[in-house]
Design a protein around this motif. Sequence first.
Motif, PDB file in Angstrom:
ATOM      1  N   ASP A  70      28.907  19.549 -49.680  1.00  0.00           N
ATOM      2  CA  ASP A  70      28.679  20.418 -48.511  1.00  0.00           C
ATOM      3  C   ASP A  70      27.879  19.648 -47.458  1.00  0.00           C
ATOM      4  O   ASP A  70      26.923  18.942 -47.785  1.00  0.00           O
ATOM      5  CB  ASP A  70      27.911  21.679 -48.966  1.00  0.00           C
ATOM      6  CG  ASP A  70      27.893  22.764 -47.897  1.00  0.00           C
ATOM      7  OD1 ASP A  70      27.516  22.482 -46.749  1.00  0.00           O
ATOM      8  OD2 ASP A  70      28.269  23.912 -48.239  1.00  0.00           O
TER       9      ASP A  70
ATOM     10  N   ASP B 136      25.933  27.674 -39.931  1.00  0.00           N
ATOM     11  CA  ASP B 136      25.572  26.508 -40.736  1.00  0.00           C
ATOM     12  C   ASP B 136      24.122  26.107 -40.507  1.00  0.00           C
ATOM     13  O   ASP B 136      23.441  25.663 -41.439  1.00  0.00           O
ATOM     14  CB  ASP B 136      26.501  25.329 -40.416  1.00  0.00           C
ATOM     15  CG  ASP B 136      27.842  25.460 -41.140  1.00  0.00           C
ATOM     16  OD1 ASP B 136      27.880  26.161 -42.170  1.00  0.00           O
ATOM     17  OD2 ASP B 136      28.840  24.869 -40.672  1.00  0.00           O
TER      18      ASP B 136
ATOM     19  N   LEU C  60      26.218  21.517 -35.412  1.00  0.00           N
ATOM     20  CA  LEU C  60      26.559  22.543 -36.407  1.00  0.00           C
ATOM     21  C   LEU C  60      26.620  23.936 -35.769  1.00  0.00           C
ATOM     22  O   LEU C  60      25.861  24.237 -34.843  1.00  0.00           O
ATOM     23  CB  LEU C  60      25.491  22.564 -37.521  1.00  0.00           C
ATOM     24  CG  LEU C  60      25.907  21.955 -38.868  1.00  0.00           C
ATOM     25  CD1 LEU C  60      26.443  20.551 -38.683  1.00  0.00           C
ATOM     26  CD2 LEU C  60      24.748  21.956 -39.853  1.00  0.00           C
TER      27      LEU C  60
ATOM     28  N   ARG D  21      22.089  28.354 -42.703  1.00  0.00           N
ATOM     29  CA  ARG D  21      22.193  27.913 -44.103  1.00  0.00           C
ATOM     30  C   ARG D  21      21.356  26.675 -44.317  1.00  0.00           C
ATOM     31  O   ARG D  21      20.651  26.526 -45.320  1.00  0.00           O
ATOM     32  CB  ARG D  21      23.660  27.559 -44.439  1.00  0.00           C
ATOM     33  CG  ARG D  21      24.610  28.726 -44.501  1.00  0.00           C
ATOM     34  CD  ARG D  21      25.856  28.360 -45.309  1.00  0.00           C
ATOM     35  NE  ARG D  21      26.536  27.165 -44.815  1.00  0.00           N
ATOM     36  CZ  ARG D  21      26.956  26.160 -45.581  1.00  0.00           C
ATOM     37  NH1 ARG D  21      26.776  26.205 -46.894  1.00  0.00           N
ATOM     38  NH2 ARG D  21      27.560  25.123 -45.054  1.00  0.00           N
TER      39      ARG D  21
END
Lengths: 465, 465
Positions: B399, B316, B312, B319
């Motif tokens: 997601d 990301d 990632l 997050r």
Amino acid sequence: MVCSRAAVFSKGGIKIRKVTLKNIIKRQEVASILGDIAPVDELVITDPGGKALIGNNNSGKPLPGCPVKLGEEVIGWVMGGEKAETLAKLLSYLAVQELEKRSLARETLEKYKEISVIYDITEKLAASLDPKQVSQLIVGEAKRLIQADNISVMVIDEDTGLYSILAASGTEYHPKIGFQPGKGIAGSIIASGKGEIVNDVISDPRYIRGTIKISSMMCAPLKIKDRVIGAINVSSAQPLNYTAEDLKILSALALQSAAAIENARLYDRLKDTFLTAVYTLAETIEKRDPYTGGHTKRVMQYSLAIGKELGLADGDMERLRLAAILHDVGKIGIRDNILLKSSKLTLEEFSLIKMHTIYGQQVLKHIKYFKDIIPGVMYHHERFDGKGYPEGLRGEEIDIIARIIAVADSYDAMTTDRPYRKGLCHEAAVEELKRCSGSQWDSDVVEAFLRIDVSQTLGGGKLYG
Amino acid sequence: MVCSRAAVFSKGGIKIRKVTLKNIIKRQEVASILGDIAPVDELVITDPGGKALIGNNNSGKPLPGCPVKLGEEVIGWVMGGEKAETLAKLLSYLAVQELEKRSLARETLEKYKEISVIYDITEKLAASLDPKQVSQLIVGEAKRLIQADNISVMVIDEDTGLYSILAASGTEYHPKIGFQPGKGIAGSIIASGKGEIVNDVISDPRYIRGTIKISSMMCAPLKIKDRVIGAINVSSAQPLNYTAEDLKILSALALQSAAAIENARLYDRLKDTFLTAVYTLAETIEKRDPYTGGHTKRVMQYSLAIGKELGLADGDMERLRLAAILHDVGKIGIRDNILLKSSKLTLEEFSLIKMHTIYGQQVLKHIKYFKDIIPGVMYHHERFDGKGYPEGLRGEEIDIIARIIAVADSYDAMTTDRPYRKGLCHEAAVEELKRCSGSQWDSDVVEAFLRIDVSQTLGGGKLYG
Ligand SMILES: [Fe+2]
Ligand SMILES: [Fe+2]
């Protein structure tokens, strides 16, 4: 138009002094060499107007002789018989050498000045992470360095594209936030990303007449790598002749300032996010008890108003804000059957409720940054006379922020409806505060609370700043 | 020992070129003036060694004549009959003028170089708020500018007084954290707050022999106003002659770097505080359910390990970290009688539990910074085959961070004891993950999870970095 008081090397002046024949021949070595080459009684050297510098010129007018030239300019005349031409050649050569030296000297001084400006800015901006403070320092520095009636530091909001004036000095700009990018001269300079001098603003086709008079201006973009984040603007009501050197100084200021402003903005944003997150989570925890809706926010607002009234230092105001937000965070440890009970609590149940002060401390002790707010959270139910909980502290043993939150919390609890009773009106709650001022509550804090306008205090969403 | 490739103006060289008579008289104007003053057939000008520059010296030895002097140094000789003395005087004067010009030129170049170094650093350091990255840039810049085998950026921890190496290059320093302030040369320089050159390290009484050879070194303190926050150290294994100019460049680097490092450290600390606070509050909310002890932390750690395995991007990963921490924050809205029920839930009770995904979204939507993590929190109970809740999203509609948290959350739930059942062992949980890979869970995510070493993943307290 570099201000004279700003010119660190103003003694020598940064303007290049004119090379004159007088200055060259007044040197002893030169005079002696001239005398060796031509017989002294024949030698007459005059300035361009015919005034004798060596020898006599009784005619008072230029004599026929050889010109001493510096480029195309005649800087004097030599009359000295057969050696006149040689002397003129020699003096011309010395004049060129002198001009070269002076140009180099001026360049060196300019660079010294630029370096001194940079170091000065660097030192002043060092480690300030408050955007307003940083911008004010920049405005102050620009004022010191450049002649201007109006100075402003303008930044662009990355999300909205709107401009804000972070700091300003002078008549033109009153700090404003969130206005549309200007279409005028400054707008076009910012869009181009290149600093510019506009000495005749009125004649510039980009000029849009504003409310106040500007005759000359300069604008230097604030850039992070190739991204323009704002600009420094300076302008003058009367026409000025801003020079390339002025723009260079303004640009040096802009270059050194851009990162400081951007870092401060990023820090500020993170701080805001942090407080918003803590506030939201605290409010979320509070919302388990639907009868306390908005309690957290009101307690914070009353507390800050009292703190301001008492003249608390910035650091204590910060502690107060966070402690007020988190004062009941420990209620997370209280079970629903007690927390949400709609009838009056038994003594045993009440002793469980009291535990929320300890639970609060237990939550916060894991966060180093929150160490200083623990007293505010843990002791917000202590009483000034020592009859409170959890420790029965008294008077000034209780942290001032806890004494403040105690009043704010009590006032809000008294004036809010609860399942088992209706809330008091403002006047009745004030009576109660007065009645127990000095026993339950610190009388200084109660007095400060009574001086604030409670209805004015509520509202406004900004948690920070 | 400024590196030649770093010398922006290396073409001219910053070393001052020696003023020679040859260079002065080779100028056409000078030659012409000399010829005018003395008869060409009589004129002989030689260098200090007697080699003719103008005219002939067939003797091959110095002739009797007048010396041309620059200060105390004889830079040549003039033989020209009666005018020899005048010419020597003139040439001496021209030599002095030349020397002055060259000194000024060198000074100007030095200042240009200093400015260029400063602007270069400013641009490179602009708006980086990562202490490691900032320090690495500083080390790189020092390497480019100064000849050294070892370069390090050292900072002092304000709380503990311990030193850390934030970045280094060369053999001496391997990044280390939290060591005692050195008592040696660097330690004394830092304590004094004044940069220093030590070209003969071995003979310095402050020198304490280390494991590697250092012959020459420089150290420039990193200062914020008068507070020393660290230092830049450069050293060489072989003896070098570091000059005042080298130290000036190192000090310019230090001056421009100090604020960047300090700002980055402050930002880093605030970020850490922010994450710790969010984490602590999330954990506090989680703790209402005593059977989930440590769940938040484990889900975060498993999630980050999977995210890393899947490669990632940094954004990301950020997050993912926050969403994993906050994935069950919505449980705050679930009443104790359901959340803490020790027997199996009815279908209706389960539908209330499901609401925690929506409640989570409702909490987080108030925080702008958390906007991007809402999908991770809201959809961590969606299934890859579309049979999950709350929206029945399927496949890549979900997601990626929610798909990762789903696996991490499920694995931890399966392997943890609950009131109504004992937790599965690792192998059984893995079997279950494999069995429902591609239906309940994204098979890529399951495969990534199976590649990580679960026991290695747990432990370690740092939330950030
Ligand atoms: Fe309370
Ligand atoms: Fe969940």
